[in-house]
Design an enzyme around this catalytic site. Structure first.
Site, PDB file in Angstrom:
ATOM      1  N   VAL A  11      26.390  35.112   4.815  1.00 38.33           N
ATOM      2  CA  VAL A  11      26.106  34.219   3.529  1.00 38.33           C
ATOM      3  C   VAL A  11      25.615  32.953   4.572  1.00 38.33           C
ATOM      4  O   VAL A  11      24.933  32.778   3.322  1.00 38.33           O
ATOM      5  CB  VAL A  11      27.636  33.912   2.949  1.00 38.33           C
ATOM      6  N   CYS A 260      33.903  42.515   2.548  1.00 39.76           N
ATOM      7  CA  CYS A 260      34.940  41.648   1.232  1.00 39.76           C
ATOM      8  C   CYS A 260      36.274  41.915   0.462  1.00 39.76           C
ATOM      9  O   CYS A 260      36.964  42.010   1.058  1.00 39.76           O
ATOM     10  CB  CYS A 260      33.371  41.144   0.746  1.00 39.76           C
TER      11      CYS A 260
HETATM   12  P1  NAD Z   1      30.039  37.074   9.647  1.00 35.31           P
HETATM   13  O1  NAD Z   1      31.355  37.293  10.024  1.00 35.31           O
HETATM   14  O2  NAD Z   1      28.895  37.601   9.085  1.00 35.31           O
HETATM   15  O3  NAD Z   1      29.827  35.607   9.878  1.00 35.31           O
HETATM   16  C1  NAD Z   1      30.200  34.265   9.999  1.00 35.31           C
HETATM   17  C2  NAD Z   1      29.824  33.338  11.149  1.00 35.31           C
HETATM   18  O4  NAD Z   1      30.854  32.331  11.370  1.00 35.31           O
HETATM   19  C3  NAD Z   1      29.610  34.382  12.550  1.00 35.31           C
HETATM   20  O5  NAD Z   1      28.131  34.301  13.023  1.00 35.31           O
HETATM   21  C4  NAD Z   1      30.235  33.302  13.772  1.00 35.31           C
HETATM   22  O6  NAD Z   1      29.983  33.282  14.663  1.00 35.31           O
HETATM   23  C5  NAD Z   1      30.305  32.160  13.079  1.00 35.31           C
HETATM   24  N1  NAD Z   1      31.621  30.916  13.103  1.00 35.31           N
HETATM   25  C6  NAD Z   1      33.021  31.297  13.811  1.00 35.31           C
HETATM   26  N2  NAD Z   1      33.700  30.473  14.240  1.00 35.31           N
HETATM   27  C7  NAD Z   1      32.806  29.087  13.923  1.00 35.31           C
HETATM   28  C8  NAD Z   1      32.727  27.889  14.474  1.00 35.31           C
HETATM   29  N3  NAD Z   1      33.639  27.116  14.833  1.00 35.31           N
HETATM   30  N4  NAD Z   1      31.022  27.134  14.397  1.00 35.31           N
HETATM   31  C9  NAD Z   1      30.624  27.871  14.227  1.00 35.31           C
HETATM   32  N5  NAD Z   1      30.004  29.187  13.772  1.00 35.31           N
HETATM   33  C10 NAD Z   1      30.992  29.912  13.845  1.00 35.31           C
HETATM   34  O7  NAD Z   1      30.774  36.555   7.580  1.00 35.31           O
HETATM   35  P2  NAD Z   1      29.810  36.389   6.857  1.00 35.31           P
HETATM   36  O8  NAD Z   1      29.984  37.832   6.200  1.00 35.31           O
HETATM   37  O9  NAD Z   1      28.757  35.870   6.703  1.00 35.31           O
HETATM   38  O10 NAD Z   1      31.514  36.578   5.799  1.00 35.31           O
HETATM   39  C11 NAD Z   1      31.276  34.982   5.808  1.00 35.31           C
HETATM   40  C12 NAD Z   1      32.555  33.838   4.259  1.00 35.31           C
HETATM   41  O11 NAD Z   1      32.196  34.128   3.333  1.00 35.31           O
HETATM   42  C13 NAD Z   1      33.846  35.296   4.442  1.00 35.31           C
HETATM   43  O12 NAD Z   1      34.899  33.774   3.806  1.00 35.31           O
HETATM   44  C14 NAD Z   1      32.602  36.472   3.485  1.00 35.31           C
HETATM   45  O13 NAD Z   1      34.813  36.447   3.166  1.00 35.31           O
HETATM   46  C15 NAD Z   1      32.785  35.123   2.367  1.00 35.31           C
HETATM   47  N6  NAD Z   1      31.995  36.213   1.969  1.00 35.31           N
HETATM   48  C16 NAD Z   1      30.979  37.223   2.260  1.00 35.31           C
HETATM   49  C17 NAD Z   1      30.265  37.546   1.904  1.00 35.31           C
HETATM   50  C18 NAD Z   1      29.356  39.528   2.183  1.00 35.31           C
HETATM   51  O14 NAD Z   1      28.664  39.567   1.777  1.00 35.31           O
HETATM   52  N7  NAD Z   1      29.348  39.037   3.540  1.00 35.31           N
HETATM   53  C19 NAD Z   1      29.894  37.649   0.280  1.00 35.31           C
HETATM   54  C20 NAD Z   1      30.419  36.511  -0.046  1.00 35.31           C
HETATM   55  C21 NAD Z   1      31.882  35.795   0.689  1.00 35.31           C
END
Ligand code: NAD
Length: 429
Positions: A11, A260
């Site tokens: 995201v 998700c």
């Molecule tokens: P992801 O695991 O791919 O990415 C999360 C990132 O955050 C990681 O790179 C991690 O290292 C980083 N992170 C964690 N703690 C941190 C900190 N303290 N400082 C800096 N970076 C930090 O997750 P994602 O799939 O991108 O999902 C993120 C959010 O968006 C979630 O809540 C998810 O539910 C939501 N979301 C995801 C999607 C999807 O399709 N993947 C779609 C809509 C919403």
């Protein structure tokens, strides 16, 4: 505008990139140094169609940069998006510790008015906790607003979805923040729904749960179709052409997976329960989803009887096509269940094999679908990649030890498969 994105995952990276593409100056922050280093070198940590080109061109033009330095990110930006993970805890509740950690870090570096945006999917009332955390940790007397702006992109078409959303939800009680957010999204050609923070948080959970419900509903209908000798694909077409229902998400198969739906439905059920409403419908949705995987194993056993000593080829590992994401992929449960019963597994996926290697043991990974079919007693379609729809089925049949296909995604026409001499099983037909 100057924008900071904290959390450079699916995201965060996509959101940051499209804001840069729209002409804003974006800094993407992540705590993982390796990830940031890769991105600085133009190497994508995830596979997403069209992402690499867009990241590279915006970075080259100076609108998109990557860093691990929160202070730099916060100080240089007017809007700070929190896009870190909110993974499930063992009890099904969302783990909000990353959100809390980032809220504290943002607070420490705030030097002037900032808008802090929840982009991550969070349970209702998280905005209040973020507000409280920032207030408690703030160092300088500066104003800030917390906004909920949930993300609806889908992996596999994330760039396209983020550029052309059906709607943009902005939850805030601040007129000042609302104006800035509307300005930010003004050329996205999508309706902007402005609500209070809590309603915006619920919109995301309720929307994902409803989509999951649609999938489980058609899977339940598929079970009736199988028992009655009807065809769920015809049924879904007949239902879906009713505009009140719609065709999308009415595909019977192995059920939903990914990072998700499973966790969001769980988290929505849990927060509803904590608030005093059980929401039993969501538990049914989850149960039907789990059963789809068990049913597929049963079909394999019905076709080849004893699994011990047999070789099963798995086509598709990712939780859906066009992604390398293995989180909660149905293929994981299926492979582990088959292995428990003594089967040897060969597998092929166009993009997800690297990620699969860290989740699955004792799988022989193949170069192409034909490698997975070679000497297999049964071939299972677990992800509906286009590549599988276009396979040379005559060649597949010749390569297999026994021509049995159990299609968990209904990608082939049963009549044609039987005419070709396959034992063919699919879902709900
Ligand atoms: P992801 O695991 O791919 O990415 C999360 C990132 O955050 C990681 O790179 C991690 O290292 C980083 N992170 C964690 N703690 C941190 C900190 N303290 N400082 C800096 N970076 C930090 O997750 P994602 O799939 O991108 O999902 C993120 C959010 O968006 C979630 O809540 C998810 O539910 C939501 N979301 C995801 C999607 C999807 O399709 N993947 C779609 C809509 C919403």
């Amino acid at each position: 505008m100057n924008i900071c994105i904290v959390g450079t995952g699916y995201v965060g990276l996509v959101t940051g990139t499209i804001f840069a593409h729209k002409g804003h100056t974006v800094i993407c922050i992540d705590k993982e140094e390796d990830k940031i280093q890769m991105l600085k070198e133009g190497i994508m940590p995830i596979y997403e169609p069209g992402l690499e080109e867009m990241v590279k061109s915006n970075a080259a033009e100076g609108r998109l940069r990557f860093s691990t330095d929160m202070a730099e990110g916060v100080k240089s930006s007017q809007i700070i998006f929190i896009a870190v993970g909110t993974p499930p805890r063992a009890d099904g509740r969302a783990d909000l510790s990353y959100i809390e950690q980032v809220a504290r870090q943002i607070a420490r570096h705030m030097n002037e008015y900032k808008i802090v945006v929840e982009k991550s999917t969070v349970p209702v009332q998280t905005g209040e906790k973020v507000q409280m955390t920032i207030e408690r940790n703030i160092k300088e007397a500066v104003e800030f607003d917390v906004v909920s702006n949930p993300e609806f992109l889908k992996e596999g078409s994330a760039i396209e979805d983020a550029l052309n959303p059906d709607r943009i939800v902005v939850g805030t009680s601040s007129e000042r923040a609302r104006k800035v957010m509307e300005e930010l999204y003004k050329d996205f050609n999508a309706p902007i729904i402005t609500t209070d923070v809590k309603s915006a948080e619920i919109i995301k959970h309720a929307a994902n749960s409803f989509l999951a419900l649609k999938i489980s509903y058609i899977n339940a209908v598929a079970n009736v179709c199988e028992l009655a000798g009807a065809n769920v694909m015809e049924v879904a077409k007949g239902m879906g052409l009713d505009r009140r229902i719609g065709r999308r998400f009415l595909y019977a198969g192995l059920g939903y997976g990914g990072s998700c739906f499973p966790k969001d439905i769980d988290a929505f059920a849990r927060i509803s329960q904590e608030l005093g409403y059980e929401f039993p419908m969501l538990r049914q949705v989850q149960q039907i989803n789990r059963e789809q995987r068990t049913k597929l194993i049963k079909k394999i056993e019905e076709e080849i009887w004893i699994l011990k000593g047999k070789t099963i080829g798995i086509l598709g590992l990712a939780f859906k096509p066009n992604t390398d994401d293995m989180r909660e992929a149905p293929a994981i449960t299926i492979i582990e269940e088959l292995q428990k019963r003594g089967a040897a597994i060969k597998a092929y996926d166009p993009k997800a094999m690297n990620n699969a290697k860290s989740v699955l043991d004792k799988v022989e990974y193949c170069q192409d679908p034909y490698g997975a079919a070679k000497d297999a007693d049964c071939l299972v379609i677990a992800t509906e990649w286009n590549e599988f729809k276009e396979m040379d089925l005559t060649k597949i049949k010749q390569l297999m030890n026994h021509p049995t296909i159990v299609d968990g995604r209904n990608i082939f026409d049963p009549k044609k498969m039987i005419e070709m001499g396959f034992n063919y099983r699919s879902v709900g037909r």
